[in-house]
Design a protein around this motif. Structure first.
Motif, mmCIF file in Angstrom:
data_model
loop_
_atom_site.group_PDB
_atom_site.id
_atom_site.type_symbol
_atom_site.label_atom_id
_atom_site.label_comp_id
_atom_site.label_asym_id
_atom_site.label_seq_id
_atom_site.Cartn_x
_atom_site.Cartn_y
_atom_site.Cartn_z
ATOM 1 N N ASP A 26 20.857 118.349 68.341
ATOM 2 C CA ASP A 26 19.572 118.821 68.863
ATOM 3 C C ASP A 26 18.572 117.665 68.896
ATOM 4 O O ASP A 26 18.653 116.706 68.116
ATOM 5 N N ILE A 27 17.605 117.799 69.809
ATOM 6 C CA ILE A 27 16.592 116.752 69.985
ATOM 7 C C ILE A 27 15.710 116.664 68.737
ATOM 8 O O ILE A 27 15.342 117.674 68.129
ATOM 9 N N ILE A 62 33.574 112.982 68.829
ATOM 10 C CA ILE A 62 32.251 112.367 68.729
ATOM 11 C C ILE A 62 31.427 112.781 69.936
ATOM 12 O O ILE A 62 31.879 112.668 71.081
ATOM 13 N N GLY A 63 30.227 113.279 69.675
ATOM 14 C CA GLY A 63 29.342 113.713 70.748
ATOM 15 C C GLY A 63 28.489 112.580 71.277
ATOM 16 O O GLY A 63 28.556 111.436 70.817
ATOM 17 N N THR A 64 27.663 112.916 72.225
ATOM 18 C CA THR A 64 26.774 111.927 72.834
ATOM 19 C C THR A 64 25.607 111.633 71.897
ATOM 20 O O THR A 64 24.943 112.565 71.408
ATOM 21 N N PRO A 65 25.325 110.358 71.602
ATOM 22 C CA PRO A 65 24.214 110.035 70.689
ATOM 23 C C PRO A 65 22.862 110.450 71.278
ATOM 24 O O PRO A 65 22.675 110.483 72.494
ATOM 25 N N ILE A 66 21.943 110.790 70.377
ATOM 26 C CA ILE A 66 20.551 111.010 70.768
ATOM 27 C C ILE A 66 19.704 109.962 70.048
ATOM 28 O O ILE A 66 20.153 109.337 69.076
ATOM 29 N N THR A 67 18.474 109.768 70.514
ATOM 30 C CA THR A 67 17.580 108.792 69.881
ATOM 31 C C THR A 67 16.209 109.416 69.658
ATOM 32 O O THR A 67 15.801 110.328 70.384
#
Length: 681
Positions: free
Chosen positions: A468-469, A546-551
């Protein structure tokens, strides 16, 4: 059928001609095919010319006795030919001669061999065409010639004149015409093989086969082999050229076991340029003693599987007694049976099975054959190679099994039974949306023995986690951050993060939630750290997706400062010096307050203070205290630094009261003058 009577008058004239020739000395000239057994092959697509035989008056030159000559009243100067039919149909043969003298012919058929009927087979019922006319050109017609059968043609030179006789198939290639087998003319060809078995010899329980073999164009060297390929072991006669192979030849096969079966004979020239062989069958005599053969067996698996060993007994009347051995070791007790046959031995014992004896109440007979039972150990069940087997989100999963020497891997979608999906060490499933179990068994490459159980292989569909963001944070130096609790769509997800700038007070990397910490920025400009969060999910089997990284970012602003400002002292109506505030943080905003606006400066303000006219209409100095507070604002977050202060003092304009004049004499003492005004001091 009597072919002779219609031609009596013609025959008388021919007799007169013969008498006239008796006084002429002639040398006998025969064709190459003087007798039926020496008949030469004929091929319909060729024209044949040969010098007709001429018989001296002192000799008799008629054809041999035995055949039915039908319409021929005489058979002088015979020339024998045979043909084998290729395609069925009508065969028309035109016969002529170079001297245009009287010639005759007769044709027999169908025959099973070219010369086999020479002794007693050329009977009247076999005559298909015959002419005893005065013509110099004759026509032989064979209606409905049968494929594979032989026809014998006899041409005679009735005139006894020297001439060359020519004959050929005149309807060759026409609609409805049959054809002849030309291979027998140009290539080695075995035309017939006649087997005549003897009766069974009770002393040996064997018999012989006598017969003749006919052929054309044999090789000049090598061996003519005649073999009974049904007999066990095969019985062979080898015939050598003496000095050449001359058809027909007689042969004998001896010592063949009596079994009452249909036997096959195979004849073959070893040195023929073209394949030159022939097979025929005959019925063997029934054995007077029983004949035993053993066969069968096979490859069985070591799981209780059984196979059948067959014992077949033929010949003399039952009941029969037989014994057998496994690997040479007798198996007791003897077996007594009257059939049915083959007698079946159901077994799971490995080894080579042989018959040791077979007999009835009269005698013992020969035994032959063997049966091999091979026991194959069950292969070990397959084991997974490089598990776990998974795919992140729906898709195809490749299942891998370790190699088992001597075995192959079969794949199924159920634990037992079912339909085989694939064979091989690696199996790619169809596209899956959920975790599915497949099953693998090992199977030997020989014997088709499978493992005792199937090994389950799990094709796992593992979800790809989504983080989640996380909101960005902006705060001031020495402020406490908000704790960050990561979350996502897959329970059990592990969140690994990296921090681009550890100077803000957060480690360079970590796993899991980020607790609140005191942010630091000892510099003069904002510091922004980028936090990269990678969601990772690992199933119980160890499959990791492994999921997509968030920042997100944490920005720490500096605490601004303000440089000290000098105090100012001036008089009423004087102009102040302008005040320019400064500090170490670019972009700092300076807010100030004034304790005494009567000096001509507002009570508060922001930014630098321009020069102004100071005022003090009083009688005493006025001091205003200016408090300056530095602030730094970044994304609506304001950081406030330590305030500083300075003063502006405005002195009043002093006054003096009037003083009276004095008039006095020399050496007189003046009155003291005491000055005064409105400004004390």
């Amino acid at each position: 059928m009597n072919f002779f009577l219609p031609y009596i008058s013609k025959r008388l004239s021919k007799f007169t001609l013969i008498l006239l020739l008796f006084s002429i000395p002639l040398e006998t000239v025969w064709s190459q095919s003087r007798t039926c057994h020496d008949a030469g092959p004929f091929c319909g697509d060729q024209s044949y010319t040969f010098p007709a035989g001429v018989c001296p008056p002192s000799q008799t030159c008629n054809a041999e006795q035995g055949p039915a000559y039908g319409c021929l009243g005489s058979t002088p100067n015979p020339a024998w030919y045979f043909m084998q039919i290729g395609n069925p149909g009508t065969i028309i043969i035109t016969i002529s001669n170079s001297a245009n003298v009287d010639i005759d012919f007769i044709c027999w058929g169908p025959l099973t061999s070219p010369t086999g009927g020479c002794t007693s087979g050329l009977t009247s019922d076999k005559i298909v065409s015959c002419s005893y006319s005065n013509a110099a050109t004759e026509t032989c017609t064979i209606d409905n010639a049968l494929s594979g059968q032989f026809y014998m043609l006899l041409i005679t030179n009735f005139s006894n004149a020297e001439t060359n006789i020519t004959f050929y198939q005149s309807n060759y290639g026409q609609p409805g015409a049959g054809t002849t087998n030309c291979n027998i003319v140009i290539e080695c060809s075995i035309l017939s093989l006649t087997p005549v078995p003897t009766v069974c010899n009770p002393a040996t329980n064997t018999y012989n086969v006598n017969g003749t073999i006919e052929f054309t164009n044999p090789p000049t060297t090598g061996v003519l082999t005649i073999k009974d390929i049904t007999a066990t072991p095969p019985v062979i006669a080898n015939i050598l050229p003496n000095p050449v192979f001359t058809s027909p030849l007689s042969y004998t096969l001896t010592g063949i076991p009596c079994d009452g079966l249909q036997h096959t004979l195979l004849a073959n020239f070893s040195e023929s340029i073209n394949p030159c062989s022939f097979t025929t069958t005959y019925q063997a005599p029934v054995s007077v003693c029983p004949v035993g053969t053993i066969s069968g067996g096979g490859i069985i698996c070591d799981n209780g599987q059984q196979t059948t060993v067959n014992v077949n007994i033929t010949g003399a009347p039952p009941p029969y007694t037989f014994t057998y051995a496994i690997n040479g070791i007798p198996h007791d007790p003897p077996i007594i049976t009257s059939g049915p046959f083959p007698y079946q031995i159901i077994t799971s014992t490995p080894g080579i099975y042989t018959l040791t004896n077979v007999s009835n109440s009269s005698c013992s007979g020969p035994v032959s054959g063997s049966a091999t039972v091979t026991l194959v150990p069950l292969p070990t069940p397959p084991t997974p190679a490089s598990a776990p087997f998974y795919h992140c989100d729906p898709g195809t999963v490749t299942l891998n099994a370790n190699d088992i020497p001597g075995s192959q891997i079969n794949w199924y979608d159920i634990a037992t039974g079912g339909t085989k999906l694939f064979t091989g060490n690696s199996f790619s499933t169809p596209s899956l949306t959920s975790t599915t179990t497949y099953y693998a068994e090992s199977e030997t490459t020989s014997g088709n023995c499978v493992s005792s159980s199937r090994t389950p292989f799990t094709a796992e569909i593992v979800p790809i986690p989504i983080a989640d963001i996380v909101d960005d944070q902006v705060l001031c130096h020495n402020a406490t951050t908000s704790a960050v609790a990561f979350s996502g769509n897959v329970p059990g997800t592990v969140f690994n993060w990296t921090n681009s700038d550890p100077t803000i007070g957060l480690a360079a990397s970590g796993t899991g939630d980020i607790a609140a910490f005191i942010a630091t920025n000892t510099g003069t400009i904002p510091v922004t750290a980028t936090i990269v969060v990678t969601p990772t999910f690992t199933s119980l089997s160890g499959a990791t997706c492994i999921g997509t990284p968030i920042t997100f970012t944490i920005t720490v602003s500096p605490i601004p400062t303000v440089n000290s400002v000098g105090n100012q002292v001036l008089r009423h109506n004087a102009t102040t010096s302008a005040v320019a505030f400064s500090g170490d943080a670019p972009g700092t905003v300076f807010n100030w307050t004034n304790s005494d606006p009567t000096i001509g400066l507002a009570a508060s303000g922001t930014g630098d203070i321009a020069a102004f006219t100071a005022t003090n209409t009083g009688t005493i100095p006025v001091t205003a205290t200016i408090v300056v507070t530095p602030t730094f604002t970044n994304t609506a977050v304001t950081c406030t630094g330590t305030s500083t202060s300075f003063t502006i003092t405005v002195n009043p304009i002093p006054t003096v009261n009037s003083v009276g004049n004095q008039v006095l004499c020399h050496n007189a003492t003046t009155s003291a003058v005491a000055f005064s005004g409105d400004a004390p001091g």
